[in-house]
Each structure stands twice: as C-alpha cells, then as structure tokens.
Scaffold this active site. Structure first.
Site, PDB file in Angstrom:
ATOM      1  N   ARG A  64       0.834  -1.216   0.000  1.00 15.04           N
ATOM      2  CA  ARG A  64       0.000   0.000   0.000  1.00 15.04           C
ATOM      3  C   ARG A  64       0.861   1.255   0.000  1.00 15.04           C
ATOM      4  O   ARG A  64       0.596   2.196  -0.746  1.00 15.04           O
ATOM      5  CB  ARG A  64      -0.960   0.000   1.187  1.00 15.04           C
TER       6      ARG A  64
ATOM      7  N   ASN B 296      -6.045  -2.860   1.546  1.00 15.41           N
ATOM      8  CA  ASN B 296      -6.031  -4.316   1.589  1.00 15.41           C
ATOM      9  C   ASN B 296      -7.470  -4.802   1.570  1.00 15.41           C
ATOM     10  O   ASN B 296      -8.359  -4.151   2.119  1.00 15.41           O
ATOM     11  CB  ASN B 296      -5.367  -4.815   2.866  1.00 15.41           C
TER      12      ASN B 296
END
Length: 93
Positions: free
Chosen positions: A21, A39
């Site tokens: 991320r 996620n």
C-alpha cells in the site's frame, strides 16, 4: 481534461504485509494521481486511481511488479470514466 480516466485494480499474490500500500501511494503521488489503495479481506490489494492515461499506465506497470518483498501473481485492471472525486491519493483502511 479529455486525457483523464479512472482505473480499478485488484492485485493478488503475496501483496499484504510487504508495504504494498505504501509503495502504491508513493508511486501514485509521484505521478500526480488521485485515489486510494487498501487491503481486501481476501488477501488482495485494491486500487482506485484517477489521472492522465499515460501516468495511470505507469502506475499499472509498477504495481504489476510491486515492492521488492512482494510476489504479484495477477493484476486485474478495469478502465472507467474519471469522476474527479478525489483530491489526493491515500491509503484507506
């Protein structure tokens, strides 16, 4: 701007717990893109990004590889119409 579009990306493989991320956020910000990365409950990473097509293509190529500790097995990309709803690029939880 006519050259702007939106992509919805699902990245699968070993992509959680490997700074994927943060990698995506930094790359998107460096390209001047807006949107988010998160996620998913099934172990994937989901990305929504908006910006110029050539810059989105660079983001797509980057997430197909990911950070050094990631193992990307698949990257599904859906191109969509740009909505201009984002002001920056963020990690969401």
């Amino acid at each position: 701007m006519e050259n702007k579009e939106r992509v919805h990306i699902i990245v699968s493989g070993r992509v959680q717990g490997v700074f994927f991320r943060d990698f995506t956020r930094r790359k998107a910000q460096s390209l001047g893109l807006t949107g988010w990365v998160r996620n998913t409950d099934d172990g994937n990473v989901e990305i929504v990004a908006e910006g110029e097509k050539d810059k989105l293509d660079k983001l797509i190529e980057a997430v197909k590889i990911g950070p050094a500790s990631a193992i990307v097995k698949d990257c599904q990309v859906k191109r969509q119409e740009c909505t201009n709803e984002f002001q920056d690029f963020q990690i969401i939880y």
